[in-house]
Design a protein around this motif. Structure first.
Motif, short mmCIF file in Angstrom:
data_model
loop_
_atom_site.label_atom_id
_atom_site.label_comp_id
_atom_site.label_asym_id
_atom_site.label_seq_id
_atom_site.Cartn_x
_atom_site.Cartn_y
_atom_site.Cartn_z
N GLN A 22 0.84 -1.21 0.00
CA GLN A 22 0.00 0.00 0.00
C GLN A 22 0.87 1.26 0.00
O GLN A 22 1.29 1.71 1.06
CB GLN A 22 -0.88 0.03 1.25
CG GLN A 22 -1.91 -1.08 1.37
CD GLN A 22 -2.94 -0.74 2.45
OE1 GLN A 22 -4.03 -0.28 2.14
NE2 GLN A 22 -2.60 -0.93 3.71
N ARG A 51 -12.53 -2.66 5.91
CA ARG A 51 -12.69 -2.44 4.46
C ARG A 51 -11.39 -2.77 3.73
O ARG A 51 -11.37 -3.50 2.75
CB ARG A 51 -13.10 -0.97 4.21
CG ARG A 51 -13.33 -0.59 2.78
CD ARG A 51 -13.70 0.90 2.67
NE ARG A 51 -12.73 1.80 3.29
CZ ARG A 51 -11.60 2.22 2.70
NH1 ARG A 51 -11.32 1.85 1.47
NH2 ARG A 51 -10.77 3.03 3.35
N LEU A 52 -10.29 -2.21 4.22
CA LEU A 52 -8.98 -2.45 3.58
C LEU A 52 -8.58 -3.92 3.68
O LEU A 52 -8.06 -4.50 2.73
CB LEU A 52 -7.91 -1.58 4.24
CG LEU A 52 -8.01 -0.08 3.97
CD1 LEU A 52 -7.05 0.69 4.88
CD2 LEU A 52 -7.69 0.23 2.51
N ASP A 54 -10.56 -6.53 4.06
CA ASP A 54 -11.45 -7.34 3.22
C ASP A 54 -11.04 -7.25 1.75
O ASP A 54 -10.99 -8.25 1.03
CB ASP A 54 -12.89 -6.83 3.42
CG ASP A 54 -13.89 -7.78 2.80
OD1 ASP A 54 -13.75 -8.99 3.01
OD2 ASP A 54 -14.79 -7.31 2.08
N GLU A 55 -10.72 -6.04 1.33
CA GLU A 55 -10.27 -5.83 -0.06
C GLU A 55 -9.00 -6.66 -0.32
O GLU A 55 -8.87 -7.33 -1.34
CB GLU A 55 -9.99 -4.32 -0.25
CG GLU A 55 -9.54 -3.93 -1.65
CD GLU A 55 -9.09 -2.45 -1.71
OE1 GLU A 55 -9.32 -1.69 -0.74
OE2 GLU A 55 -8.50 -2.08 -2.74
N THR A 58 -9.74 -10.42 -0.52
CA THR A 58 -10.40 -10.75 -1.79
C THR A 58 -9.37 -10.85 -2.91
O THR A 58 -9.38 -11.80 -3.71
CB THR A 58 -11.46 -9.67 -2.13
OG1 THR A 58 -12.39 -9.61 -1.06
CG2 THR A 58 -12.18 -9.98 -3.42
N VAL A 59 -8.47 -9.88 -2.96
CA VAL A 59 -7.40 -9.91 -3.98
C VAL A 59 -6.55 -11.17 -3.81
O VAL A 59 -6.19 -11.85 -4.79
CB VAL A 59 -6.53 -8.64 -3.88
CG1 VAL A 59 -5.27 -8.75 -4.72
CG2 VAL A 59 -7.33 -7.40 -4.30
#
Ligand SMILES: [Zn+2]
Length: 334
Positions: A22, A51-52, A54-55, A58-59
């Motif tokens: 990041q 949120r971060l 989870d993102e 998923t990736v």
């Protein structure tokens, strides 16, 4: 394999080892990792909010099917930008060092939100600007601590891949852990390594941190995934080690000359490449920490107060920067 590119996302840095990066490594912009083999997976650190995290998960699951269910999470240390997403790996073993276990969640989301919402002092405003709800979502976080700890060393197999955990604190914090993916020749450093951005030092030990850099340099590996900044090699570790040596030496001179914490921090002129690093105001926190470790009683000891000092540094830097622009004789092209 070294990544030349510094971009957000998941990058394969070894056979089954991945870095989640990041940019620019600023407040709450932390890196994490994934090690996978034989249908098993280990996550190294979660992120600043759900949120971060989870993102990221998923990736990871899209790229590596075994990551759809994380078997083991290792928290490199207790800081919130590496642990606030822990609840999203339900059912996983969560491993950290014994020394870091007591450091988990000293800063709770409720406390942080209270400061961001209600504290209009200089320090409160700085925290709100850098870590406010416009950047991170602190709702629904269920503090999820480690389920197992170890003292100095632990080996965990991920499929056929050997992962060695080394507790090397106190350094950045009391309980920092290096995660070494042996066959893939990769080390996840957690916040033992900052690159392109000044480090935060709130606890731990600068001496221990320099020793931790030496430990990292002694390992037979090619790639280091920093906690904040790009993926690097041993040169990156050497650069950061030089930073620690420089801040210790520069601070010591000013400590002996009797400067206050804030004057000392402002007075330090950085040599390249550190003069280009982000968030130079963090130097105040580092100097404050060093003064305390040298027995000074003239230090800033409350959480919000440290951020107020950071804010004063940043404002003063901007003011002198503006003056500098108007100086005809400074010899720079404007
Ligand atoms: Zn961090």
């Amino acid at each position: 394999m070294i990544i030349d590119e510094y971009a957000k996302g998941l990058f394969q840095v070894g056979g089954g080892t991945y870095a989640y990066v990041q940019p620019n490594g600023y407040w709450g912009q932390s890196n994490a990792g994934l090690i996978s083999d034989g249908g098993q997976s280990m996550l190294v650190d979660t992120l600043m909010d759900l949120r971060l995290t989870d993102e990221m998960l998923t990736v990871m699951a899209d790229a590596v099917p075994a990551a759809s269910k994380i078997d083991v999470l290792v928290n490199s240390h207790a800081d919130i930008d590496h642990t606030y997403g822990n609840q999203l790996v339900k059912g996983a073993r969560i491993v950290a060092s014994q020394a870091s276990a007591s450091e988990f969640f000293k800063v709770t989301p409720e406390y942080l939100v209270d400061i961001i919402t209600n504290d209009h002092s200089e320090g409160g405003r700085y925290i709100a600007e850098k870590m406010g709800s416009h950047l991170f979502d602190y709702s629904r976080i269920v503090l999820t601590p480690p389920t197992e700890t170890f003292d100095r060393q632990k080996t965990i197999m991920v499929g056929d891949k050997e992962v060695r955990l080394l507790a090397v604190g106190p350094a950045h914090t009391a309980g920092d852990v290096i995660v070494h993916s042996v066959q893939d020749r990769v080390v996840f450093t957690g916040d033992l390594l900052f690159l392109g951005v000044h480090p935060a030092i709130w606890a731990g030990s600068v001496e221990g941190w320099i020793d931790a850099c030496d430990t990292m340099l002694s390992l037979d590996v090619d790639t280091f995934v920093s906690g904040h900044g790009p993926v690097t090699d041993k040169n990156g570790v050497r650069t950061f080690r030089a930073y620690l040596v420089e801040i210790r030496a520069e601070t010591r001179k000013r400590f002996e000359a009797g400067l206050s914490v804030e004057e000392a921090a402002f007075d330090i002129a950085w040599s390249p490449p550190f003069d280009e690093w982000l968030s130079p105001e963090r130097v105040v926190g580092c100097v404050n920490y060093l003064y305390r470790s040298w027995g000074s009683t003239d230090t800033i000891d409350d959480f919000v107060g440290v951020f107020a000092a950071l804010s004063r540094y940043a404002k003063r830097k901007r003011a002198t920067g503006a003056e500098h622009v108007h100086t005809a004789s400074c010899g720079h092209a404007h």
